[in-house]
Design a protein around this motif. Structure first.
Motif, PDB file in Angstrom:
ATOM      1  N   ASP A   1      10.319  33.107  -3.600  1.00  0.00           N
ATOM      2  CA  ASP A   1       9.308  32.847  -2.569  1.00  0.00           C
ATOM      3  C   ASP A   1       9.796  31.796  -1.582  1.00  0.00           C
ATOM      4  OD1 ASP A   1       7.642  34.695  -3.756  1.00  0.00           O
ATOM      5  OD2 ASP A   1       6.451  33.201  -4.854  1.00  0.00           O
ATOM      6  N   LEU A   2      10.416  30.736  -2.130  1.00  0.00           N
ATOM      7  CA  LEU A   2      10.931  29.672  -1.248  1.00  0.00           C
ATOM      8  C   LEU A   2      12.067  30.177  -0.367  1.00  0.00           C
ATOM      9  CD1 LEU A   2      11.021  26.502  -3.523  1.00  0.00           C
ATOM     10  CD2 LEU A   2       9.759  26.792  -1.408  1.00  0.00           C
ATOM     11  N   SER A   3      12.956  30.939  -0.967  1.00  0.00           N
ATOM     12  CA  SER A   3      14.095  31.412  -0.177  1.00  0.00           C
ATOM     13  C   SER A   3      13.654  32.377   0.920  1.00  0.00           C
ATOM     14  CB  SER A   3      15.143  32.052  -1.075  1.00  0.00           C
ATOM     15  OG  SER A   3      14.613  33.155  -1.752  1.00  0.00           O
ATOM     16  N   VAL A   4      12.652  33.172   0.638  1.00  0.00           N
ATOM     17  CA  VAL A   4      12.133  34.081   1.669  1.00  0.00           C
ATOM     18  C   VAL A   4      11.488  33.263   2.779  1.00  0.00           C
ATOM     19  CG1 VAL A   4      10.347  35.816   2.151  1.00  0.00           C
ATOM     20  CG2 VAL A   4      11.836  36.066   0.163  1.00  0.00           C
TER      21      VAL A   4
ATOM     22  N   ALA B   1      10.971  30.079 -12.365  1.00  0.00           N
ATOM     23  CA  ALA B   1      11.796  29.442 -11.329  1.00  0.00           C
ATOM     24  C   ALA B   1      12.339  30.498 -10.374  1.00  0.00           C
ATOM     25  CB  ALA B   1      12.933  28.672 -11.983  1.00  0.00           C
ATOM     26  N   ARG B   2      12.726  31.644 -10.910  1.00  0.00           N
ATOM     27  CA  ARG B   2      13.261  32.712 -10.060  1.00  0.00           C
ATOM     28  C   ARG B   2      12.197  33.172  -9.068  1.00  0.00           C
ATOM     29  NH1 ARG B   2      15.218  38.083 -12.885  1.00  0.00           N
ATOM     30  NH2 ARG B   2      15.766  36.495 -14.345  1.00  0.00           N
ATOM     31  N   ASP B   3      10.979  33.341  -9.557  1.00  0.00           N
ATOM     32  CA  ASP B   3       9.902  33.772  -8.664  1.00  0.00           C
ATOM     33  C   ASP B   3       9.635  32.723  -7.589  1.00  0.00           C
ATOM     34  OD1 ASP B   3       9.627  36.089 -10.114  1.00  0.00           O
ATOM     35  OD2 ASP B   3       7.893  35.378 -11.300  1.00  0.00           O
TER      36      ASP B   3
ATOM     37  N   GLN C   1      16.477  40.086  -0.399  1.00  0.00           N
ATOM     38  CA  GLN C   1      15.873  38.961  -1.116  1.00  0.00           C
ATOM     39  C   GLN C   1      16.372  38.910  -2.569  1.00  0.00           C
ATOM     40  OE1 GLN C   1      11.641  39.207  -0.989  1.00  0.00           O
ATOM     41  NE2 GLN C   1      11.522  39.060   1.247  1.00  0.00           N
ATOM     42  N   GLN C   2      16.452  40.067  -3.197  1.00  0.00           N
ATOM     43  CA  GLN C   2      16.890  40.120  -4.590  1.00  0.00           C
ATOM     44  C   GLN C   2      18.332  39.652  -4.705  1.00  0.00           C
ATOM     45  OE1 GLN C   2      14.735  40.781  -7.062  1.00  0.00           O
ATOM     46  NE2 GLN C   2      16.337  40.199  -8.495  1.00  0.00           N
ATOM     47  N   ALA C   3      19.167  40.007  -3.808  1.00  0.00           N
ATOM     48  CA  ALA C   3      20.580  39.602  -3.825  1.00  0.00           C
ATOM     49  C   ALA C   3      20.683  38.104  -3.641  1.00  0.00           C
ATOM     50  CB  ALA C   3      21.355  40.340  -2.736  1.00  0.00           C
ATOM     51  N   LEU C   4      19.906  37.529  -2.721  1.00  0.00           N
ATOM     52  CA  LEU C   4      19.925  36.079  -2.513  1.00  0.00           C
ATOM     53  C   LEU C   4      19.447  35.337  -3.776  1.00  0.00           C
ATOM     54  CD1 LEU C   4      18.518  35.706   1.125  1.00  0.00           C
ATOM     55  CD2 LEU C   4      20.773  35.039   0.298  1.00  0.00           C
ATOM     56  N   ILE C   5      18.413  35.843  -4.389  1.00  0.00           N
ATOM     57  CA  ILE C   5      17.853  35.206  -5.594  1.00  0.00           C
ATOM     58  C   ILE C   5      18.877  35.230  -6.716  1.00  0.00           C
ATOM     59  CG2 ILE C   5      16.117  35.460  -7.408  1.00  0.00           C
ATOM     60  CD1 ILE C   5      14.209  36.470  -5.198  1.00  0.00           C
ATOM     61  N   ASP C   6      19.508  36.375  -6.948  1.00  0.00           N
ATOM     62  CA  ASP C   6      20.495  36.488  -8.029  1.00  0.00           C
ATOM     63  C   ASP C   6      21.658  35.533  -7.814  1.00  0.00           C
ATOM     64  OD1 ASP C   6      18.989  38.367  -9.378  1.00  0.00           O
ATOM     65  OD2 ASP C   6      20.041  40.110  -8.520  1.00  0.00           O
ATOM     66  N   ASP C   7      22.107  35.405  -6.579  1.00  0.00           N
ATOM     67  CA  ASP C   7      23.204  34.475  -6.280  1.00  0.00           C
ATOM     68  C   ASP C   7      22.762  33.037  -6.561  1.00  0.00           C
ATOM     69  OD1 ASP C   7      24.922  36.431  -5.578  1.00  0.00           O
ATOM     70  OD2 ASP C   7      24.549  36.282  -3.392  1.00  0.00           O
ATOM     71  N   TYR C   8      21.554  32.725  -6.159  1.00  0.00           N
ATOM     72  CA  TYR C   8      21.034  31.377  -6.365  1.00  0.00           C
ATOM     73  C   TYR C   8      20.907  31.047  -7.852  1.00  0.00           C
ATOM     74  CZ  TYR C   8      18.114  27.234  -5.970  1.00  0.00           C
ATOM     75  OH  TYR C   8      17.617  25.968  -6.084  1.00  0.00           O
ATOM     76  N   ILE C   9      20.405  32.002  -8.647  1.00  0.00           N
ATOM     77  CA  ILE C   9      20.219  31.775 -10.089  1.00  0.00           C
ATOM     78  C   ILE C   9      21.579  31.617 -10.770  1.00  0.00           C
ATOM     79  CG2 ILE C   9      19.448  32.861 -12.242  1.00  0.00           C
ATOM     80  CD1 ILE C   9      17.040  33.882 -10.693  1.00  0.00           C
ATOM     81  N   LYS C  10      22.554  32.391 -10.382  1.00  0.00           N
ATOM     82  CA  LYS C  10      23.892  32.231 -10.944  1.00  0.00           C
ATOM     83  C   LYS C  10      24.425  30.824 -10.666  1.00  0.00           C
ATOM     84  CE  LYS C  10      25.400  37.015 -10.877  1.00  0.00           C
ATOM     85  NZ  LYS C  10      26.301  37.971 -10.272  1.00  0.00           N
ATOM     86  N   GLY C  11      24.129  30.353  -9.494  1.00  0.00           N
ATOM     87  CA  GLY C  11      24.541  28.999  -9.141  1.00  0.00           C
ATOM     88  C   GLY C  11      23.805  27.958  -9.989  1.00  0.00           C
ATOM     89  N   LEU C  12      22.545  28.183 -10.320  1.00  0.00           N
ATOM     90  CA  LEU C  12      21.796  27.258 -11.171  1.00  0.00           C
ATOM     91  C   LEU C  12      22.316  27.285 -12.606  1.00  0.00           C
ATOM     92  CD1 LEU C  12      18.048  27.798 -10.101  1.00  0.00           C
ATOM     93  CD2 LEU C  12      19.490  25.817  -9.668  1.00  0.00           C
TER      94      LEU C  12
END
Length: 168
Positions: free
Chosen positions: A136-139, A130-132, A155-166
């Protein structure tokens, strides 16, 4: 004259009596020699046979009583052995039953542990996948929204924030 006849009759009578007595004694000696000894021997043999038969019967009875006592002892021993065999079989059955239950419990615990590990791994794989995909989607979304390329660290910072939210 009368007396003379009486004495001749008395002498005749005495002679007959002596003849009868001598004949009886001779007959007694002949019977004693030829018949009495075999009869006595036959009676002694009969008495010995009866005594022997009685001794044999006593010995047979004693032997039968000993044999009966031995058979009773063997029967008691056999019954004791049978009880011991049954008790041993019960103990072995109970021990085997407990071992089977313990083995089944251990196997179930192992299966549960493996299943939990598999679930955790599948969850981790799903999160990584899901992170991958989210990356890709967020980029792609960010590129379209912003119109420019994001750096890898952004991109990595955005992904980490998104995963924390999930995760929350």
């Amino acid at each position: 004259m009368n007396y003379g006849m009486i004495s001749a009759a008395g002498a005749l009578e005495l002679g007959d009596m002596l003849f009868g007595l001598i004949t009886f004694i001779v007959l007694l000696l002949v019977v004693g020699k030829f018949a009495w000894k075999p009869v006595v021997a036959m009676m002694a043999a009969r008495q010995d046979k009866i005594t022997s038969d009685l001794d044999y019967a006593d010995n047979s009875r004693d032997e039968a009583e000993k044999l009966l006592a031995q058979r009773k002892s063997e029967l008691q021993s056999t019954q004791t052995d049978a009880v011991n065999i049954i008790n041993t079989a019960k103990a072995n059955g109970e021990a085997q039953s407990k071992k089977i239950v313990a083995d089944a419990h251990a196997e179930a615990t192992d299966l549960k542990s493996k299943a939990e590990a598999d679930i955790a791994q599948a969850k981790q794989d799903a999160l990584n996948g899901a992170r991958d995909q989210v990356a890709d989607l967020s980029v792609a979304i960010a590129s379209k929204i912003i119109g420019k390329e994001l750096s890898t660290s952004d991109q990595q910072a955005l992904i980490d924030d998104y995963i924390k939210g999930l995760g929350d």
